[in-house]
Write a protein that holds these residues in place. Structure first.
Motif, PDB file in Angstrom:
ATOM      1  N   LYS A 182       0.833  -1.210   0.000  1.00 56.27           N
ATOM      2  CA  LYS A 182       0.000   0.000   0.000  1.00 56.27           C
ATOM      3  C   LYS A 182       0.867   1.259   0.000  1.00 56.27           C
ATOM      4  O   LYS A 182       0.469   2.305   0.502  1.00 56.27           O
ATOM      5  CB  LYS A 182      -0.983   0.004   1.183  1.00 56.27           C
ATOM      6  N   ASN A 203      -8.038  -0.022   2.850  1.00 54.96           N
ATOM      7  CA  ASN A 203      -7.003   0.984   3.069  1.00 54.96           C
ATOM      8  C   ASN A 203      -7.588   2.027   4.012  1.00 54.96           C
ATOM      9  O   ASN A 203      -8.477   2.799   3.631  1.00 54.96           O
ATOM     10  CB  ASN A 203      -6.585   1.627   1.746  1.00 54.96           C
ATOM     11  N   LEU A 246      -9.141  -2.532  -1.356  1.00 61.17           N
ATOM     12  CA  LEU A 246      -8.092  -2.902  -2.298  1.00 61.17           C
ATOM     13  C   LEU A 246      -8.202  -4.388  -2.644  1.00 61.17           C
ATOM     14  O   LEU A 246      -8.166  -5.239  -1.756  1.00 61.17           O
ATOM     15  CB  LEU A 246      -6.719  -2.602  -1.695  1.00 61.17           C
ATOM     16  N   ASP A 263      -1.412   7.298  -4.539  1.00 58.51           N
ATOM     17  CA  ASP A 263      -2.555   6.470  -4.155  1.00 58.51           C
ATOM     18  C   ASP A 263      -2.841   5.414  -5.219  1.00 58.51           C
ATOM     19  O   ASP A 263      -1.941   4.990  -5.927  1.00 58.51           O
ATOM     20  CB  ASP A 263      -3.763   7.329  -3.798  1.00 58.51           C
TER      21      ASP A 263
END
Length: 280
Positions: free
Chosen positions: A39, A177, A184, A78
């Motif tokens: 992430k 997230n 995700l 992101d």
């Protein structure tokens, strides 16, 4: 000098977006490549300030987005491309790192004159630490390894026995997230790739094969990757150096977005220790 968002194009594979921070002196410098974690992305939080600090120490510092990390060439921050995120896996990340090393050492790299081909340091944060460790164990071009808050095992993070059957049935599982509130996706291929490459993806065995200097930096209070994982890494390679960070967290006091012009004190310590290790 800073070169942001250069694109490494590859036939039949997703391109890699990368940044370079260095002093343009036409003298060869140690090459430092930074691998972000799960992430994560190259522009997260204070990573630009980190890169500038390494550059000021006369190192050629490169950070990049893994090609399937969920970012795009136009939107590297992101996760606008969740389809790509769903198709990521450890093998692809190792392949990305290899492609970037090959390019940076090649005549195609416009900054080749600034890089010492005999000094390559790889830094990995969190999951990126596992990727960096495996790559360092199998690639003789890498001369030093630094891991920041690194995981020590991919297997226990890939799937629990209770979720595996449902994941296979659905073909996908989702992880929240907490910052972006996105669900995700992880396609089942992630588990299949891990099982097909389980021997290669064993971090313990990779650490035991290392014959280069290894610096392990980890916060004692890390809530995401427990400090015991750093102790495991160190125990598997007693020649490694374990440096604990007191009163900090998984990202050494930084956050995203990072709007301050200065680094948090724990992260400054991480950088200072890393640069000293590189220059030793």
């Amino acid at each position: 000098m800073t070169e942001k968002n250069s694109i490494l194009k590859r036939p039949h594979k997703k391109p890699i977006l990368w940044d370079a921070f260095f002093k343009a002196t036409d003298t060869q410098k140690p090459l430092v490549i930074f691998c972000h974690g799960y992430k994560g992305f190259k522009d997260w939080g204070a990573w630009d300030l980190v890169a500038e600090a390494f550059s000021e120490a006369d190192l050629f510092f490169v950070k990049f987005n893994f090609s399937n990390n969920g970012g795009t060439m136009d939107q590297p921050i992101d996760f606008p491309d969740l389809e790509a995120f769903a198709e990521n896996n450890y093998s692809k990340e190792l392949e990305d790192l290899d492609a970037l090393i090959k390019f940076l050492h090649s005549t195609s790299n416009p900054y080749q004159a600034e890089i010492n081909p005999n000094k390559l340091i790889v830094i990995g944060h969190s999951r990126g630490g596992g990727i960096a460790t495996i790559k360092a164990s199998e690639d003789q071009r890498i001369t030093k390894l630094i891991t920041w808050a690194s995981v020590s095992d991919f297997g226990r993070r890939t799937a629990t026995s209770s979720e595996l059957e449902q994941w296979k049935k659905d073909g996908v599982k989702y992880v929240l997230n907490g910052r972006t509130k996105q669900q995700l996706p992880h396609n089942y291929q992630f588990y299949e790739d891990f099982k097909a490459n389980e021997t290669r993806l064993n971090i313990e065995q990779a650490v035991k094969k290392l014959n280069i200097p290894h610096l392990i930096i980890h916060s004692k209070d890390d809530p995401s990757v427990h400090y015991t994982e750093a102790e495991e890494l160190h125990s598997w390679n007693p020649k490694s150096i374990l440096f604990p960070i007191e009163n900090s967290d998984h990202v050494f006091g930084a956050s995203h977005p990072w709007l301050k012009g200065d680094l948090p004190k724990p992260l400054k310590t991480v950088i200072q220790k890393s640069i000293a290790f590189i220059n030793k």
